[in-house]
Design an enzyme around this catalytic site. Sequence first.
Site, mmCIF file in Angstrom:
data_model
loop_
_atom_site.group_PDB
_atom_site.id
_atom_site.type_symbol
_atom_site.label_atom_id
_atom_site.label_comp_id
_atom_site.label_asym_id
_atom_site.label_seq_id
_atom_site.Cartn_x
_atom_site.Cartn_y
_atom_site.Cartn_z
ATOM 1 N N GLY A 1 31.183 43.131 64.648
ATOM 2 C CA GLY A 1 32.557 43.633 64.661
ATOM 3 C C GLY A 1 33.539 42.488 64.513
ATOM 4 O O GLY A 1 33.238 41.468 63.890
ATOM 5 N N GLU A 2 34.728 42.664 65.097
ATOM 6 C CA GLU A 2 35.816 41.678 65.065
ATOM 7 C C GLU A 2 36.427 41.499 63.674
ATOM 8 O O GLU A 2 37.401 40.780 63.514
ATOM 9 C CB GLU A 2 35.364 40.285 65.575
ATOM 10 C CG GLU A 2 34.839 40.263 66.979
ATOM 11 C CD GLU A 2 34.362 38.878 67.430
ATOM 12 O OE1 GLU A 2 34.556 37.881 66.691
ATOM 13 O OE2 GLU A 2 33.787 38.795 68.527
#
Length: 344
Positions: A311-312
Site C-alpha cells: 500500500g502507501e
Amino acid sequence: MTSKFEINSLNTYIKEQVQHIINHKTKPLGALGILEELVLRICLIQETVSPKIASPTMVVFAGDHGITQEGVSPYPQEVSWQMVMNFIAGGAAINVFTKQNGWDIMVVDAGVNHDFDPALPLQHLKVAKGTQNFLNGPAMTKAQLDEALEKGARLVQQIHARGSNCIAFGEMGIGNTSAAAAIMHKITGIAMEACAGRGTGLNDEGLNRKIAVLKQAIINNPAYSPEEILQTFGGFEIAMMVGAMLSAAEQKMLVLVDGFIVSSALLIAHALHPQILDYCIFAHQSDENGHKQMLQFLKAKPLLNLNMRLGEGTGAALVLPIVQASVNFINEMSSFESAGVSRK
C-alpha cells in the site's frame, strides 16, 4: 455530490497523428510494446503530440476504521498515526520510492484517530477521528461522506492549479483492507472469500474471523448505490480518494493507480463515472487477495507484478520512470526520416 463532476471521454481526433509518429520512430513497428500504448493514452489525455509529465504528485490519505474493534487486523489502531509521523519524517517505503523517482509527496489526515500538531507538514483535512464500526451501522454519515468527497476534490484542484498533470494516491489506515474488501464484494458481486485477504498479516484463524465479520456486516447493512456502499463500508481516506480521483479525471490529469485499497476507491469512482478509466494507468497487480479480480473487473492491464502488498502508493511510485520513458521516446527519439535510416 458526485454528479457535479464533469468527466469527458477522451477526444480521439489526434489518435491517427500520434500513431503515425510512433510508427515512424527508428524501431520495428510495435517494438516498444506497452510503452507505445502508454504514450498514445497520455497524448490523448493531454490532447497533444508532445506530451509531458509535470510535477507528478503522490497524495497519501490516512484514516482510521471502527471495524478494527472486531479484531480484523493484527496491528493496533495507533499504528495509523504512528505511520503518518513516519511519512512526515521521510522514513517509509513511499518516501524512499517517491524521492528516488522525483515525485512531490503530500500526506493527508483524512480521519486519523489522533490529534496531530497543527504545525506539522500535513494536510489537516480530518473529517472525524475514524469511522464508526460498520458491523452494525454505516461507517459514516451522509454529511461526512459529502465532506470527504469535497475535500478530496478540492485538494486535487489545488495540486492541478500548481501545475501538476500526473497524480497518484496512497493510503494508510489499519483496517482498510476490510473496508476495501466489503466495497469490492458489493460492487463486483464476487464472493467475500475471494475479496478479503490477510491485510497486514493475518494468520488463517484471523482471516477466517475477518471474512465472518465482513459477511455479517454485509447482512446487517443493506447498501445499493455506489454512494451508499461508500458511506456504509468505506473509510474517510477511501472516500476522500474517490473525490480526488474524480477531480483528477475532470482536470484531465493522468492517474497512476496503486493497489488494493486505491482500486477499491476506483471501483466506486468508476461506478459513478465510468469515463474515469480513460485517465487511469494501472501501476501493478498487488499480492493482496482480491486485487487481481478487481483489475479483471475493470478490464485493467497492470504494468508491474512485483508481489508487493504494502500500500502507501508504493506500486504507483515505482512506475513513474516507465511512464516517463514512454513520453521521452515520442519527444526525443528520431524518426526514420530525420535519422536517415532506411526502412525495410
